[in-house]
Design a protein around this motif. Structure first.
Motif, short mmCIF file in Angstrom:
data_model
loop_
_atom_site.label_atom_id
_atom_site.label_comp_id
_atom_site.label_asym_id
_atom_site.label_seq_id
_atom_site.Cartn_x
_atom_site.Cartn_y
_atom_site.Cartn_z
N THR A 182 0.82 -1.22 0.00
CA THR A 182 0.00 0.00 0.00
C THR A 182 0.85 1.27 0.00
OG1 THR A 182 -0.20 -0.14 2.42
CG2 THR A 182 -1.94 -1.14 1.12
N VAL A 183 1.98 1.24 0.69
CA VAL A 183 2.86 2.41 0.70
C VAL A 183 3.35 2.71 -0.71
CG1 VAL A 183 5.12 3.26 1.44
CG2 VAL A 183 3.58 2.22 3.10
N ARG A 184 3.74 1.66 -1.43
CA ARG A 184 4.24 1.87 -2.78
C ARG A 184 3.09 2.26 -3.72
NH1 ARG A 184 8.10 -2.66 -5.32
NH2 ARG A 184 8.96 -2.41 -3.22
N ALA A 185 1.92 1.66 -3.52
CA ALA A 185 0.79 1.96 -4.40
C ALA A 185 0.32 3.40 -4.24
CB ALA A 185 -0.37 1.00 -4.10
N LYS A 186 0.51 3.96 -3.06
CA LYS A 186 0.08 5.34 -2.82
C LYS A 186 0.88 6.35 -3.63
CE LYS A 186 -1.93 4.74 1.79
NZ LYS A 186 -1.79 5.04 3.24
N THR A 187 2.02 5.92 -4.17
CA THR A 187 2.80 6.83 -5.00
C THR A 187 2.21 7.00 -6.39
OG1 THR A 187 4.27 5.08 -5.85
CG2 THR A 187 4.89 6.11 -3.76
N VAL A 188 1.24 6.15 -6.73
CA VAL A 188 0.59 6.25 -8.05
C VAL A 188 -0.44 7.37 -8.02
CG1 VAL A 188 -0.76 5.04 -9.80
CG2 VAL A 188 0.92 3.78 -8.41
N PRO A 189 -0.33 8.37 -8.88
CA PRO A 189 -1.31 9.45 -8.90
C PRO A 189 -2.72 8.92 -9.17
CG PRO A 189 0.62 9.99 -10.23
CD PRO A 189 0.73 8.54 -9.88
N GLU A 190 -3.70 9.57 -8.60
CA GLU A 190 -5.09 9.15 -8.78
C GLU A 190 -5.45 9.02 -10.26
OE1 GLU A 190 -7.37 8.26 -6.64
OE2 GLU A 190 -6.20 8.60 -4.82
N ALA A 191 -4.99 9.96 -11.06
CA ALA A 191 -5.32 9.95 -12.48
C ALA A 191 -4.69 8.79 -13.23
CB ALA A 191 -4.89 11.27 -13.13
N SER A 192 -3.67 8.17 -12.64
CA SER A 192 -2.97 7.07 -13.32
C SER A 192 -3.41 5.70 -12.83
CB SER A 192 -1.46 7.22 -13.10
OG SER A 192 -0.99 8.45 -13.63
N ARG A 193 -4.37 5.67 -11.93
CA ARG A 193 -4.81 4.39 -11.38
C ARG A 193 -5.78 3.70 -12.34
NH1 ARG A 193 -4.78 4.72 -4.84
NH2 ARG A 193 -2.78 5.84 -4.72
N PRO A 194 -5.50 2.48 -12.72
CA PRO A 194 -6.35 1.79 -13.71
C PRO A 194 -7.70 1.41 -13.15
CG PRO A 194 -4.72 0.28 -12.83
CD PRO A 194 -4.37 1.64 -12.28
N LYS A 195 -8.71 1.49 -14.01
CA LYS A 195 -10.04 1.00 -13.67
C LYS A 195 -10.03 -0.52 -13.85
CE LYS A 195 -12.10 3.52 -16.71
NZ LYS A 195 -13.17 4.10 -17.56
N VAL A 196 -10.46 -1.22 -12.80
CA VAL A 196 -10.32 -2.68 -12.80
C VAL A 196 -11.69 -3.35 -12.70
CG1 VAL A 196 -9.28 -4.66 -11.64
CG2 VAL A 196 -8.10 -2.44 -11.62
N PHE A 197 -11.93 -4.27 -13.63
CA PHE A 197 -13.11 -5.11 -13.53
C PHE A 197 -12.66 -6.49 -13.07
CE2 PHE A 197 -16.01 -8.28 -15.59
CZ PHE A 197 -17.11 -8.05 -14.75
N TYR A 198 -13.15 -6.92 -11.92
CA TYR A 198 -12.83 -8.25 -11.41
C TYR A 198 -14.03 -9.15 -11.69
CZ TYR A 198 -10.94 -12.02 -8.65
OH TYR A 198 -10.43 -13.24 -8.26
N GLU A 199 -13.81 -10.16 -12.52
CA GLU A 199 -14.89 -11.07 -12.88
C GLU A 199 -14.88 -12.28 -11.95
OE1 GLU A 199 -15.90 -11.58 -17.01
OE2 GLU A 199 -15.99 -13.75 -16.76
N VAL A 200 -15.85 -12.34 -11.07
CA VAL A 200 -15.98 -13.47 -10.17
C VAL A 200 -16.51 -14.69 -10.91
CG1 VAL A 200 -17.23 -14.32 -8.14
CG2 VAL A 200 -16.29 -12.01 -8.14
N TRP A 201 -17.50 -14.45 -11.76
CA TRP A 201 -18.12 -15.53 -12.53
C TRP A 201 -18.69 -14.95 -13.81
CZ3 TRP A 201 -16.94 -20.30 -11.96
CH2 TRP A 201 -17.72 -21.32 -12.52
#
Length: 324
Positions: A192-211
């Motif tokens: 999480t510490v490393r992920a926080k360095t990613v700017p909000e605008a650069s964070r990918p939109k993720v679709f997690y398909e459960v089924w």
């Protein structure tokens, strides 16, 4: 979005997890656990003990349980991780980790109708660790037989930490459980510490398909939803209130995810060819850029000690340059 019954949702999720063992190898490869299970000698503990389980039931134990039956793969992983493996006498046929778990007597599958109460009773356990409401009939039958049953159904990382600590208290391995939780939190914090360095605008939109049939995803209140956020992503359905809602293919296309993740339990349905064949999905950014990543279902779908591995794998999938 349509709401499915809890029983149906849980059954689908269980099926997704259990089929993972038969699926081809998935990428990214999860990081091996850094913690080696401690010797299975119970540490001094205060008994009798009475604790409240995840179904709101008060469960009392008069002494350290020497014979334990686990009715969920995640429970089994917790028991071995805290050093209570030698106390485990029974597991489900899906309890495949650690390898030692497969040497224990099998009492059935996961859903209630596949579990043999008779086999459990024959093992003479002084504690059974069950899942949640999906195993309610088994829980009630064991209660009638006078066998203590403690239900574990954690939904978040915090819930998993609490479950591990609780299992430690119930089995006489409180100190070991505390170490497992501390190691998990350390690894989660590193991500999480490393992920926080990613700017909000650069964070990918993720679709997690459960089924895939029906099309289901993971809401923000689940540990899967948490992983997406902690790893520096944006859950495509962060606005839902259900834990595992059914969504429409049209809505996924409209929201246009940058990355598609899913468990390898239905990897045949998440191939680029199958995804492109879905109406409109060929135009999704994740599909056009080839960012469809299968996760190892046994790790990403089990609320147990290996969630730290799962988070690291999700982080590598979302930010391969940042998490090498």
């Amino acid at each position: 979005m349509k709401r499915l019954s809890l029983s149906l949702i849980l059954t689908m999720l269980v099926t997704a997890v259990l089929l993972a063992a038969c699926a081809p190898a998935a990428t990214p490869t999860p990081v091996p656990p850094t913690a080696t299970p401690v010797p299975p000698t119970p540490t001094p503990a205060v008994f009798p003990v009475t604790l409240t389980d995840d179904l709101g039931r008060k469960v009392a134990l008069s002494a350290v349980p020497r014979r334990i039956v686990s009715l969920a793969p995640s429970n089994t992983e917790i028991l071995f991780a805290v050093g209570a493996g030698d106390q485990v006498v029974g597991v489900t046929k899906f309890c495949n980790y650690p390898p030692e778990a497969q040497t224990r007597e099998q009492v059935g599958g996961f859903v209630a109708k596949t579990i043999s109460v008779e086999k459990i009773v024959a093992l003479k356990p002084d504690l059974v660790l069950s899942a949640g409401k999906i195993q309610q009939p088994v829980i009630e039958a064991l209660e009638r037989a006078g066998i203590p049953v403690f239900a574990l159904h954690p939904k978040t990382f915090e819930g998993v930490y609490a479950s591990i600590e609780t299992v430690g208290r119930l089995t006489g391995h409180g100190a070991e459980a505390a170490r497992v939780v501390a190691q998990m939190k350390e690894r989660v914090a590193a991500v999480t510490v490393r992920a926080k360095t990613v700017p909000e605008a650069s964070r990918p939109k993720v679709f997690y398909e459960v089924w895939h049939e029906p099309l289901m995803t993971a809401g923000p209140s689940t540990f899967i939803g948490q992983m997406i956020t902690l790893a520096g992503g944006v859950n495509l359905f962060a606005d839902v209130t259900e834990e595992y809602p059914q969504v429409s293919t049209e809505e996924v296309v409209k929201r246009d995810p940058d990355v598609i993740l899913g468990p390898d339990s239905h990897g045949q349905e998440l191939t680029p060819e199958k995804i492109r064949a879905r109406p409109g999905w060929g135009n999704i950014k994740a599909v056009r850029q080839g960012r469809i990543v299968l996760m190892t279902g046994d790790i990403v779908s089990r609320p147990g000690p290996r969630l730290a591995n799962a988070l690291e794998a999700v982080a590598r999938a979302l930010h391969p340059d940042l998490f090498r």
